[in-house]
Design a protein around this motif. Structure first.
Motif, PDB file in Angstrom:
ATOM      1  N   LEU A 168      -7.127   8.439  13.516  1.00  0.00           N
ATOM      2  CA  LEU A 168      -7.146   9.706  12.838  1.00  0.00           C
ATOM      3  C   LEU A 168      -7.984   9.692  11.604  1.00  0.00           C
ATOM      4  CD1 LEU A 168      -4.166  10.068  10.545  1.00  0.00           C
ATOM      5  CD2 LEU A 168      -3.973   8.443  12.366  1.00  0.00           C
ATOM      6  N   LEU A 169      -8.115  10.786  11.196  1.00  0.00           N
ATOM      7  CA  LEU A 169      -8.462  11.351   9.946  1.00  0.00           C
ATOM      8  C   LEU A 169      -9.914  11.636   9.767  1.00  0.00           C
ATOM      9  CD1 LEU A 169      -5.955  10.101   7.411  1.00  0.00           C
ATOM     10  CD2 LEU A 169      -5.997  12.163   8.695  1.00  0.00           C
ATOM     11  N   MET A 170     -10.166  12.807  10.184  1.00  0.00           N
ATOM     12  CA  MET A 170     -11.460  13.381   9.889  1.00  0.00           C
ATOM     13  C   MET A 170     -11.491  13.824   8.437  1.00  0.00           C
ATOM     14  SD  MET A 170     -14.041  15.270  11.247  1.00  0.00           S
ATOM     15  CE  MET A 170     -14.710  16.745  10.684  1.00  0.00           C
ATOM     16  N   ALA A 203      -1.294  11.830  16.628  1.00  0.00           N
ATOM     17  CA  ALA A 203      -2.590  11.351  17.104  1.00  0.00           C
ATOM     18  C   ALA A 203      -2.460  10.278  18.176  1.00  0.00           C
ATOM     19  CB  ALA A 203      -3.405  10.799  15.929  1.00  0.00           C
ATOM     20  N   LEU A 204      -1.294   9.672  18.314  1.00  0.00           N
ATOM     21  CA  LEU A 204      -1.165   8.550  19.252  1.00  0.00           C
ATOM     22  C   LEU A 204      -1.352   8.943  20.719  1.00  0.00           C
ATOM     23  CD1 LEU A 204       1.759   6.529  17.623  1.00  0.00           C
ATOM     24  CD2 LEU A 204      -0.580   5.728  17.965  1.00  0.00           C
ATOM     25  N   ARG A 259       3.572   4.877  31.909  1.00  0.00           N
ATOM     26  CA  ARG A 259       2.626   5.068  33.000  1.00  0.00           C
ATOM     27  C   ARG A 259       1.542   6.098  32.663  1.00  0.00           C
ATOM     28  NH1 ARG A 259       5.093   4.974  38.904  1.00  0.00           N
ATOM     29  NH2 ARG A 259       2.911   4.350  39.203  1.00  0.00           N
ATOM     30  N   GLY A 260       0.820   5.815  31.589  1.00  0.00           N
ATOM     31  CA  GLY A 260      -0.316   6.650  31.234  1.00  0.00           C
ATOM     32  C   GLY A 260      -0.017   7.792  30.288  1.00  0.00           C
ATOM     33  N   VAL A 261       1.233   7.911  29.847  1.00  0.00           N
ATOM     34  CA  VAL A 261       1.628   8.969  28.927  1.00  0.00           C
ATOM     35  C   VAL A 261       2.369   8.343  27.750  1.00  0.00           C
ATOM     36  CG1 VAL A 261       3.096  11.001  28.606  1.00  0.00           C
ATOM     37  CG2 VAL A 261       1.772  10.731  30.714  1.00  0.00           C
ATOM     38  N   ALA A 262       2.088   8.810  26.539  1.00  0.00           N
ATOM     39  CA  ALA A 262       2.819   8.370  25.355  1.00  0.00           C
ATOM     40  C   ALA A 262       3.641   9.549  24.839  1.00  0.00           C
ATOM     41  CB  ALA A 262       1.871   7.870  24.279  1.00  0.00           C
TER      42      ALA A 262
END
Length: 583
Positions: free
Chosen positions: A4-6, A485-486, A519-522
């Motif tokens: 993160l963090l623009m 953001a994760l 399985r591909g998802v947080a």
């Protein structure tokens, strides 16, 4: 793991020094490099402080946005504080030539960085602990929101749009459309000095500071949290970014949430109803005279409604976005209006965004439901044209004859098809350079010229390094925003066979969250996971430092700032968990 963090579009940074774009010229070598109206537009950003009326002063040209000083009986109110501590200090020095009275309050017209991040620059000895900072109730949310979720793409697009990598001058940045080009400490960088809003409201708020009667009215437009400031005693209107001397950014090419254009027009109508004597925008120049202000607000809102209504009319007649762009044009009295030239927004971009806001991406033609991939389309078109050599010859001919858009499109087909890459990149770079030079719109100009430099190997957009003031700001964010953001940074391929949970206990806020990689998802949830999970105890600031790579896990463990339930035995598991989110 650069999660993160623009920090905002205004703090896009470059990892290369500004240099010129491609130097290859079109045959005549004499084509203009700056659109005439864009060159003239720069004159309005000459650095100065203008007195609007008694007690109202506006600083123009010190930063991307104006800063406005309201002088009362025994103190000052500052409306919008620029984008950096450096520019804030410069504005303060100019204001101090007019008044030495203490600053009693700040007002933010909306959340954009060029209006809120220079606050501490106005207080060399530190801001009073009880300083009132007024804003809409959602402004803090939008300040926190930043661009965590889509940071990489926003970084690329806003670096191009603001011309961060470009030199100043006729081959690069002339002005920023709504403000001057600032090489140092401006929209391309500077120190963050945020003083957060602490006095908020929903619809309307009236109060008095230093004898000045002030009303704040919520007026969504360029942003959802936009407000305008009304000084009833002086009949002064401060409209924020809902009007400036350019066609408005009903859509911005850096990417943004949908901007409700009808709501924007309605907000301008709220302003018109007040019959102001003076208009002091947060960009560009003030306007005085009730009749002048009334006519300007009317024409500006009419331009917005016209584009909206004619886009909807064309949609209802079955026109596609590409067709609408050709048919929806402002009428002459608006198109040639000095406050509606396309020096920031563009009608064509607005039309496409209105279409998308109402109907989404599908243009109504069945062949676009499942279009060919860019590679498949390019290979087919190159084959149809008789091969790469034929396409390359046509692209070069288009370039030489000034058909730059067609040259760029043909070069793109070659690149997607993997043909004649070096020649195609050179043609595309030169076409973009020429399109940039011809652009009346600074945002489009910067985008074309920056991408030309990328194609030529001159520019390279890299991630922002988070440290110093930007790290401090990052650490001030609610941990919920950081953890958001994760999920979008999870590597699905790496984690497709993973089922793992990490519990976080943040001791400084006594909050608990868990992250379940499945399985591909947080999945990020507040609370304690009821089953088996790796237990992590730390603070919100320390985890933020780890996630933005300002601090390593070994150092955080060694100092005791980050603790794992089973100590060293949990280190491999925790590190491998973090690596699932690595870029």
């Amino acid at each position: 793991m650069r999660l993160l963090l623009m920090l905002t579009l205004s703090f896009v940074t470059a990892c290369t020094a500004p240099t010129s774009g491609p130097t290859t010229q079109a045959p005549d070598g004499a084509r203009q490099k700056v659109h005439p109206t864009l060159a003239a537009h720069s004159q309005i950003f000459a650095k100065r402080v203008e007195k609007v009326t008694d007690g109202v002063y506006v600083a123009i040209g010190f930063a991307l946005a104006n800063s406005i000083m309201l002088e009362g009986d025994d103190g000052l109110v500052i409306v919008d504080v620029t984008e950096s501590v450096e520019s804030g200090r410069a504005v303060l020095a100019a204001f101090r030539e007019i008044s030495s009275k203490p600053i009693k309050a700040l007002i933010y017209t909306h959340n954009h960085a060029d209006h809120v991040f220079g606050g501490t620059g106005y207080f060399p000895d530190g801001a009073p602990a009880d300083l009132p900072v007024y804003a809409h109730e959602s402004t803090n949310y939008y300040i926190n929101r930043f661009a965590n979720i889509i940071q990489p793409t926003i970084l690329r697009r806003s670096t191009r749009m603001f011309g961060t990598l470009l030199p100043e001058g006729e081959e690069g940045v002339v002005n920023a459309g709504i403000g001057p080009y600032l090489a140092q400490g401006g929209h391309s960088g500077g120190t963050v000095g945020l003083l957060r809003p602490n006095r908020t409201f929903r619809d309307r708020l009236a109060f008095t500071v230093a004898g000045i009667d002030i009303e704040l009215i919520h007026a969504p437009g360029e942003t959802n949290d936009q407000l305008f400031v009304w000084l009833p005693q002086k009949r002064v209107l401060l409209p924020g970014d809902n009007i400036y001397q350019a066609f408005p950014n009903l859509y911005t090419i850096r990417g943004t949430l949908y901007r409700d254009v009808l709501e924007w027009a309605c907000s301008l109508d709220k302003m018109r109803d007040l019959k102001p004597e003076h208009l002091v925008p947060s960009h560009t120049v003030p306007v005085s005279g009730e009749a002048n202000v009334a006519a300007l607000l009317r024409d500006y809102r009419d331009a917005i409604q016209y584009v909206h209504d004619q886009t909807i009319r064309g949609m209802n007649q079955g026109q596609t976005p590409d067709e609408l762009v050709e048919s929806v044009q402002l009428p002459p009295h608006l198109k040639n209006h000095p406050w509606l030239l396309e020096h920031y927004g563009r009608v064509s971009w607005s039309v496409r965004n209105i279409y998308n806001g109402y109907l989404g991406w599908f243009n109504g033609e069945a062949e676009t439901l499942t279009p060919l991939s860019p590679t498949a389309r390019a290979e087919s078109l190159v084959r149809l044209a008789g091969g790469a050599e034929a396409v390359l010859a046509e692209a070069d001919a288009a370039l030489q004859s000034g058909r730059y858009q067609w040259a760029a499109e043909l070069a793109s087909y070659l690149l997607h098809a993997g043909e004649a890459k070096a020649q195609a990149r050179a043609i595309k770079a030169e076409a973009f350079t020429r399109l940039g030079y011809a652009s009346q719109n600074p945002n489009g100009r910067h985008y074309y010229l920056t991408q030309a430099g990328e194609l030529a190997g001159v520019h390279d957009i890299k991630p922002i390094a988070i440290g110093g003031d930007k790290l401090a700001l990052a650490k001030s964010l609610p941990i919920a925003d950081v953890l958001t953001a994760l999920p979008v940074n999870l590597d699905a391929e790496k984690s497709i066979d993973t089922d793992r949970v990490v519990n976080f206990h943040f001791t400084n806020t006594d909050e608990r969250y868990f992250v379940h990689v499945r399985r591909g998802v947080a999945e990020v949830r507040q609370g304690q996971y009821p089953g088996e999970a790796l237990q992590v105890t730390t603070t919100t600031q320390v985890l933020t430092e780890v996630l933005v790579q300002a601090r390593g896990v070994p150092g955080a463990l060694a100092s005791g700032d980050l603790k794992l339930e089973r100590g060293l035995r949990d280190v491999p598991s925790f590190v491998s968990f973090l690596l699932l989110f690595k870029d």
